[in-house]
Design an enzyme around this catalytic site. Structure first.
Site, mmCIF file in Angstrom:
data_model
loop_
_atom_site.group_PDB
_atom_site.id
_atom_site.type_symbol
_atom_site.label_atom_id
_atom_site.label_comp_id
_atom_site.label_asym_id
_atom_site.label_seq_id
_atom_site.Cartn_x
_atom_site.Cartn_y
_atom_site.Cartn_z
ATOM 1 N N HIS A 187 3.587 3.173 12.478
ATOM 2 C CA HIS A 187 3.495 4.160 11.409
ATOM 3 C C HIS A 187 3.977 5.499 11.963
ATOM 4 C CE1 HIS A 187 -0.027 1.550 9.858
ATOM 5 N NE2 HIS A 187 0.968 1.387 9.006
ATOM 6 N N HIS A 208 -0.045 1.632 16.369
ATOM 7 C CA HIS A 208 -0.499 1.975 15.031
ATOM 8 C C HIS A 208 0.082 3.306 14.571
ATOM 9 C CE1 HIS A 208 -3.062 3.689 11.891
ATOM 10 N NE2 HIS A 208 -3.198 2.436 11.484
ATOM 11 N N ASP A 247 3.425 -2.673 1.937
ATOM 12 C CA ASP A 247 2.363 -1.930 2.615
ATOM 13 C C ASP A 247 0.973 -2.237 2.062
ATOM 14 O OD1 ASP A 247 1.028 -0.174 4.255
ATOM 15 O OD2 ASP A 247 1.769 1.636 3.296
ATOM 16 N N HIS A 273 7.355 4.203 7.060
ATOM 17 C CA HIS A 273 7.177 5.381 6.209
ATOM 18 C C HIS A 273 8.186 6.464 6.587
ATOM 19 C CE1 HIS A 273 3.729 3.553 4.425
ATOM 20 N NE2 HIS A 273 3.039 3.559 5.532
ATOM 21 N N TYR A 326 -4.213 -5.222 12.631
ATOM 22 C CA TYR A 326 -5.134 -4.561 13.559
ATOM 23 C C TYR A 326 -6.596 -4.918 13.315
ATOM 24 C CZ TYR A 326 -5.145 -1.195 9.638
ATOM 25 O OH TYR A 326 -5.200 -0.611 8.390
ATOM 26 N N ARG A 356 -8.323 6.134 2.505
ATOM 27 C CA ARG A 356 -8.548 5.415 3.759
ATOM 28 C C ARG A 356 -10.006 5.025 3.929
ATOM 29 N NH1 ARG A 356 -7.495 7.778 9.815
ATOM 30 N NH2 ARG A 356 -9.186 9.117 9.126
#
Length: 440
Positions: free
Chosen positions: A230, A203, A318, A267, A117, A78
């Site tokens: 998510h 989100h 994704d 997910h 986003y 990330r």
């Protein structure tokens, strides 16, 4: 003027048929029949409906093949993703997204759900048009020949109870009410435009406090648009949620009215039995992204158990470690084999339905994803004579043998986007290389 295509084989709602004639008027299928090709344009191999990539982060494509070195997990990856996010501006995002969507089209995708986003400038200040980044994504999809469900994402915190930092500052509108004002303006800009669906996204429970979630859910209800989120991607996310709220992420979302027939849990990797039941009873979709979930070492989600309870399964690429919806479909079955020790958990037809009709419905296009009169004219033709597909046929050839490289023709909304394996924009590889160099 109507166009007619003759499909050597076609996967119709009733199964595979030979010698199928599909007449297209404008953006829709006018008729489906069988007969000799005559003067119709021939589509060799097997033709299936357009694929729906139900979960995309276009800018993540810049990380493919560059974030594999060393040890780590989702959280270390990330940080690399945030570096890319910090570098993008509207013009470079348009260039990158257009190339990524062209790659999707080459893989047979005719509609993308963009989980968006990256709203504001790198310092967090809005652009003069607060939706400039969203407009860039819509333009990119149109130029690449895709429909788009732009899932405008509410993103307020840097973790449960944590402030935003660094690149995250450009993701936020401050609170859900201000997010809704901007999202309403975005929806108004595309009202009545059939190739664009403006949806919403929470989100995650990490990024949106529970008290803010009803505003996002209400936006979805008011606009009759999709709502994605998510959910339970990582065990650490679940643990933090239970510690703070004494409930799992699914339970929090359920309590705040975020689950339902227009909703999709992306997910859903680490679910409890109660979570599965809540998702199934609310008729919420689950979007599986097996190639990303493997790439980030997230785990194997309980797709089969959820589907057995009535949840509807869709597919997404994704982070775009791979853009190949056939591989995503195949991955759902192969991952389940690893979990269960058994083969044949899903039929090829069921997996292909997840990549087509179910995926389009989850993005707000319920009249797409099938070769039927009145549906969107999305025709994806797959070679049956390549080194991968030779000797195979039907949906099994598509799901368990083919790759994106076997797509040779794509008609999207009645327009020819890919012919002989080449996108109408030109060399997609060169477009991608140039766009990624600019970002880096």
């Amino acid at each position: 003027m109507p166009l007619t295509y003759w499909c050597e084989q076609a996967w119709l709602p009733g199964g595979v048929a030979d010698g199928v004639l599909i007449e297209v008027e404008g953006e829709r299928i006018a008729s489906v029949g069988q007969g000799p090709p005559g003067t119709a344009e021939r589509l060799p191999g097997i033709t299936v409906p357009g694929l729906a990539n139900a979960h995309s982060h276009a800018f993540h494509r810049a990380l493919r093949g560059t974030a594999q070195e060393g040890k780590g997990d989702f959280w270390t990856w990330r940080e690399r993703m945030y570096e890319v996010a910090a570098a993008l501006e509207p013009d470079s995002y348009l260039q990158l997204a257009r190339a990524v969507y062209a790659e999707m089209a080459l893989a047979g995708v005719t509609c993308v759900g963009e989980f968006h986003y990256l709203h504001h400038g790198p310092d967090g200040r809005p652009y003069d048009d607060a939706n400039e980044m969203g407009h860039a994504l819509v333009r990119a999809a149109r130029e690449a020949g895709l429909r788009i469900a732009l899932l405008d994402t509410c993103y307020l915190t840097g973790g449960i109870g944590a402030p935003l930092t660094g690149a995250q500052l450009r993701f936020t509108d401050g609170d859900a009410e201000r997010w809704a004002v901007r999202a309403d303006d975005l929806a108004a800009a595309y009202e009545g435009q059939p190739d664009v669906e403006i949806g919403a996204a929470i989100h995650s429970v990490r990024a949106v406090p529970p008290e803010q979630m009803p505003v996002v859910a209400e936006f979805s209800h008011r606009h009759a648009g999709p709502l994605h989120m998510h959910v339970s991607e990582q065990p650490a996310e679940n643990a933090a949620c239970v510690e703070m709220y004494a409930a799992t992420p699914v339970q929090v979302l359920h309590e705040r009215g975020a689950l339902g027939p227009r909703s999709t849990a992306v997910h859903a990797t680490h679910l409890t039995d109660v979570d599965i039941e809540l998702i199934a009873q609310s008729r919420t979709h689950i979007c599986m992204c097996p190639t990303t979930e493997r790439d980030l070492a997230d785990g194997i989600g309980p797709a089969r158990a959820a589907a057995d309870r009535g949840a509807r399964i869709t597919l997404g690429s994704d982070s775009h470690a791979v853009i190949d919806l056939f591989e995503e479909a195949r991955g759902v079955e192969l991952d389940e084999r690893l979990r269960s020790g058994k083969r044949g958990n899903w039929s090829a037809a069921d997996l292909l339905a997840a990549a087509t009709v179910a995926g389009h419905a989850s993005l707000g296009f319920p009249d797409a994803g099938l070769l039927s009169p009145g549906a969107w004219a999305d025709l994806v033709s797959v070679r049956l004579d390549s080194v991968r597909t030779a000797g195979a046929s039907g949906p099994e050839a598509v799901v368990f043998a083919a790759t994106a490289a076997d797509v040779h023709s794509v008609v999207s909304g009645g327009r020819r986007v890919v012919k002989d394996g080449r996108h109408r924009l030109g060399d997609a590889g060169s477009l991608l290389a140039e766009a990624i160099r600019r970002v880096r």
